[in-house]
Design a protein around this motif. Structure first.
Motif, PDB file in Angstrom:
ATOM      1  N   THR A  92       0.830  -1.206   0.000  1.00 56.57           N
ATOM      2  CA  THR A  92       0.000   0.000   0.000  1.00 56.57           C
ATOM      3  C   THR A  92       0.864   1.255   0.000  1.00 56.57           C
ATOM      4  OG1 THR A  92      -1.755  -1.164   1.180  1.00 56.57           O
ATOM      5  CG2 THR A  92      -1.825   1.235   1.225  1.00 56.57           C
ATOM      6  N   LEU A  93       1.918   1.277   0.812  1.00 60.46           N
ATOM      7  CA  LEU A  93       2.795   2.448   0.858  1.00 60.46           C
ATOM      8  C   LEU A  93       3.373   2.764  -0.519  1.00 60.46           C
ATOM      9  CD1 LEU A  93       4.798   1.872   4.182  1.00 60.46           C
ATOM     10  CD2 LEU A  93       2.938   3.489   3.786  1.00 60.46           C
ATOM     11  N   ARG A  94       3.742   1.739  -1.257  1.00 57.57           N
ATOM     12  CA  ARG A  94       4.360   1.961  -2.576  1.00 57.57           C
ATOM     13  C   ARG A  94       3.347   2.394  -3.624  1.00 57.57           C
ATOM     14  NH1 ARG A  94       7.247  -2.998  -1.093  1.00 57.57           N
ATOM     15  NH2 ARG A  94       9.397  -2.470  -0.526  1.00 57.57           N
ATOM     16  N   SER A  95       2.064   2.192  -3.347  1.00 50.38           N
ATOM     17  CA  SER A  95       1.048   2.527  -4.353  1.00 50.38           C
ATOM     18  C   SER A  95       0.163   3.701  -3.920  1.00 50.38           C
ATOM     19  CB  SER A  95       0.182   1.295  -4.652  1.00 50.38           C
ATOM     20  OG  SER A  95      -0.501   0.854  -3.484  1.00 50.38           O
ATOM     21  N   ARG A  96       0.588   4.478  -2.928  1.00 48.29           N
ATOM     22  CA  ARG A  96      -0.178   5.658  -2.532  1.00 48.29           C
ATOM     23  C   ARG A  96      -0.402   6.558  -3.748  1.00 48.29           C
ATOM     24  NH1 ARG A  96      -2.152   4.466   2.597  1.00 48.29           N
ATOM     25  NH2 ARG A  96      -0.650   4.889   4.270  1.00 48.29           N
ATOM     26  N   ASN A  97      -1.648   7.079  -3.889  1.00 49.21           N
ATOM     27  CA  ASN A  97      -1.925   7.943  -5.037  1.00 49.21           C
ATOM     28  C   ASN A  97      -1.841   9.434  -4.715  1.00 49.21           C
ATOM     29  OD1 ASN A  97      -4.309   8.509  -3.636  1.00 49.21           O
ATOM     30  ND2 ASN A  97      -5.518   7.050  -4.827  1.00 49.21           N
ATOM     31  N   ASP A 115       0.619  -3.276  -7.709  1.00 50.28           N
ATOM     32  CA  ASP A 115       1.304  -3.981  -8.794  1.00 50.28           C
ATOM     33  C   ASP A 115       1.872  -5.330  -8.379  1.00 50.28           C
ATOM     34  OD1 ASP A 115       0.752  -1.846 -10.442  1.00 50.28           O
ATOM     35  OD2 ASP A 115       2.680  -0.853 -10.073  1.00 50.28           O
ATOM     36  N   THR A 116       2.233  -5.480  -7.114  1.00 53.74           N
ATOM     37  CA  THR A 116       2.871  -6.733  -6.682  1.00 53.74           C
ATOM     38  C   THR A 116       1.858  -7.805  -6.285  1.00 53.74           C
ATOM     39  OG1 THR A 116       3.042  -5.931  -4.400  1.00 53.74           O
ATOM     40  CG2 THR A 116       4.909  -5.495  -5.876  1.00 53.74           C
ATOM     41  N   LEU A 117       0.571  -7.454  -6.306  1.00 53.58           N
ATOM     42  CA  LEU A 117      -0.473  -8.357  -5.833  1.00 53.58           C
ATOM     43  C   LEU A 117      -1.140  -9.076  -7.006  1.00 53.58           C
ATOM     44  CD1 LEU A 117      -1.801  -9.102  -3.092  1.00 53.58           C
ATOM     45  CD2 LEU A 117      -3.556  -7.408  -3.611  1.00 53.58           C
ATOM     46  N   LYS A 118      -1.250 -10.393  -6.906  1.00 54.51           N
ATOM     47  CA  LYS A 118      -1.879 -11.203  -7.946  1.00 54.51           C
ATOM     48  C   LYS A 118      -3.046 -11.966  -7.332  1.00 54.51           C
ATOM     49  CE  LYS A 118      -0.827 -14.758 -11.418  1.00 54.51           C
ATOM     50  NZ  LYS A 118       0.234 -15.649 -11.965  1.00 54.51           N
ATOM     51  N   THR A 119      -4.231 -11.820  -7.925  1.00 47.93           N
ATOM     52  CA  THR A 119      -5.423 -12.503  -7.443  1.00 47.93           C
ATOM     53  C   THR A 119      -5.723 -13.715  -8.320  1.00 47.93           C
ATOM     54  OG1 THR A 119      -6.373 -10.431  -6.614  1.00 47.93           O
ATOM     55  CG2 THR A 119      -7.881 -12.273  -6.902  1.00 47.93           C
ATOM     56  N   MET A 120      -5.960 -14.850  -7.674  1.00 43.90           N
ATOM     57  CA  MET A 120      -6.303 -16.089  -8.366  1.00 43.90           C
ATOM     58  C   MET A 120      -7.713 -16.503  -7.960  1.00 43.90           C
ATOM     59  SD  MET A 120      -3.398 -16.509  -9.911  1.00 43.90           S
ATOM     60  CE  MET A 120      -3.532 -18.187 -10.572  1.00 43.90           C
ATOM     61  N   LYS A 178     -11.305 -17.300  -3.904  1.00 48.57           N
ATOM     62  CA  LYS A 178     -10.174 -16.516  -4.388  1.00 48.57           C
ATOM     63  C   LYS A 178      -9.018 -16.644  -3.417  1.00 48.57           C
ATOM     64  CE  LYS A 178     -11.599 -12.152  -2.196  1.00 48.57           C
ATOM     65  NZ  LYS A 178     -10.541 -12.042  -1.191  1.00 48.57           N
ATOM     66  N   ILE A 179      -7.846 -16.346  -3.912  1.00 50.02           N
ATOM     67  CA  ILE A 179      -6.653 -16.304  -3.078  1.00 50.02           C
ATOM     68  C   ILE A 179      -5.702 -15.307  -3.709  1.00 50.02           C
ATOM     69  CG2 ILE A 179      -5.545 -18.248  -4.267  1.00 50.02           C
ATOM     70  CD1 ILE A 179      -4.443 -19.110  -1.482  1.00 50.02           C
ATOM     71  N   ARG A 180      -5.069 -14.478  -2.899  1.00 50.88           N
ATOM     72  CA  ARG A 180      -4.164 -13.453  -3.419  1.00 50.88           C
ATOM     73  C   ARG A 180      -2.753 -13.736  -2.945  1.00 50.88           C
ATOM     74  NH1 ARG A 180      -8.718  -9.304  -2.140  1.00 50.88           N
ATOM     75  NH2 ARG A 180      -9.548  -8.895  -4.215  1.00 50.88           N
ATOM     76  N   VAL A 181      -1.790 -13.476  -3.837  1.00 53.26           N
ATOM     77  CA  VAL A 181      -0.379 -13.634  -3.510  1.00 53.26           C
ATOM     78  C   VAL A 181       0.324 -12.325  -3.815  1.00 53.26           C
ATOM     79  CG1 VAL A 181       1.736 -14.917  -3.915  1.00 53.26           C
ATOM     80  CG2 VAL A 181      -0.475 -16.089  -4.077  1.00 53.26           C
ATOM     81  N   ASP A 182       1.032 -11.797  -2.829  1.00 55.23           N
ATOM     82  CA  ASP A 182       1.798 -10.558  -2.988  1.00 55.23           C
ATOM     83  C   ASP A 182       3.288 -10.881  -2.966  1.00 55.23           C
ATOM     84  OD1 ASP A 182       1.935  -7.494  -2.892  1.00 55.23           O
ATOM     85  OD2 ASP A 182       3.242  -8.100  -1.246  1.00 55.23           O
TER      86      ASP A 182
END
Length: 276
Positions: free
Chosen positions: A30-35, A179-184, A195-199
């Motif tokens: 979240t810190l890296r993707s602050r808008n 960007d680093t998060l992938k949802t399956m 669902k399951i998410r991998v960061d």
């Protein structure tokens, strides 16, 4: 939006604080993707040195807070000032819930919570996978999420994590920018039922948001999915971690049976808004 220097300063301060044998949950994805639309990060510098930081993490009608102070600058009012400013901001936004997070092993963090009008809510365990044989997962279907899965993802958060509809929709929109998060998506008989998410951050794989609709739970599907994801991440060379609330005993046992062991605990406290 946080710039590179601010991110580097936060990371350096975190590394110094974590020398005391606990792990801070600063939600780096979240810190890296602050808008930069709203102020969610609060800094205290002494000269050019960052000695205090507190971040707000928005989840619809709920906000979580986590921060830290350099050991050499504690008991000087640094965190009190940061907390006062962050609480004013949160109260102005009228969040339904304000949740404060501190590592269970942090004596200074636990002591600070006792000074605030808050009450213990729940504990969250960070777990790390240790090598064990994995089998009997080959027949499970897990595929990348796409835009057509949006409503399913939202309803999974509503039914499995007790999000409100608004919270679930707001959260879905937010994770699209991480960007680093992938949802399956997890399928059963051709239908997406979980669902399951991998960061992937810092050379590690973190499993989040693991949810299966209630009517498909208790049938071994979750165990197979977890084994499949772990096997894939292990093959890619990642150390594998996940988080689970202590209130969810079934999930805790499931993860332990698949080779995960507890390494850290985070305690969460609910801030009690004062009248007047």
């Amino acid at each position: 939006m946080l710039n590179k220097k601010q991110l580097d300063d936060i990371e350096s301060l975190q590394q110094r604080c974590e020398q005391e044998d606990f792990t801070l949950k600063l939600n780096w994805e979240t810190l890296r993707s602050r808008n930069g639309v709203m102020k969610n990060d609060f800094f205290h510098y002494v000269g050019v040195k960052l000695v205090g930081f507190l971040g707000l993490y928005d989840f619809g009608n709920k906000v979580e807070m986590c921060g830290m102070v350099h050991p050499d600058f504690r008991r000087q009012g640094v965190f009190t000032d940061l907390m006062d400013e962050a609480l004013r901001t949160a109260l102005q936004r009228d969040y339904k819930l304000i949740i404060l997070n501190t590592p269970a092993q942090s004596h200074s963090g636990q002591g600070f919570m006792k000074q605030l009008p808050c009450e213990f809510s729940f504990s969250e365990y960070q777990m790390k996978w240790s090598n064990m044989e994995l089998d009997n997962y080959e027949d499970v279907v897990v595929r990348p999420s796409n835009r057509d899965d949006a409503e399913t993802e939202i309803q999974l958060d509503v039914h499995c994590f007790k999000f409100s509809e608004k919270e679930a929709r707001d959260y879905y929109q937010r994770v699209q920018y991480e960007d680093t998060l992938k949802t399956m998506m997890i399928e059963k008989d051709g239908r997406a039922v979980g669902k399951i998410r991998v960061d992937h951050s810092g050379g590690e794989a973190w499993i989040y948001g693991f949810a299966i609709f209630p009517e498909y739970q208790g049938k071994g599907l979750g165990r197979k999915v977890l084994k499949k994801i772990v096997a894939e991440q292990r093959q890619l060379g990642y150390d594998i971690f996940l988080e689970v609330e202590a209130t969810n005993d079934y999930a805790l046992r499931l993860y332990e049976s698949c080779g995960f062991k507890t390494i850290q605990r985070q305690d969460y406290y609910q801030y009690k808004k004062l009248e007047g």
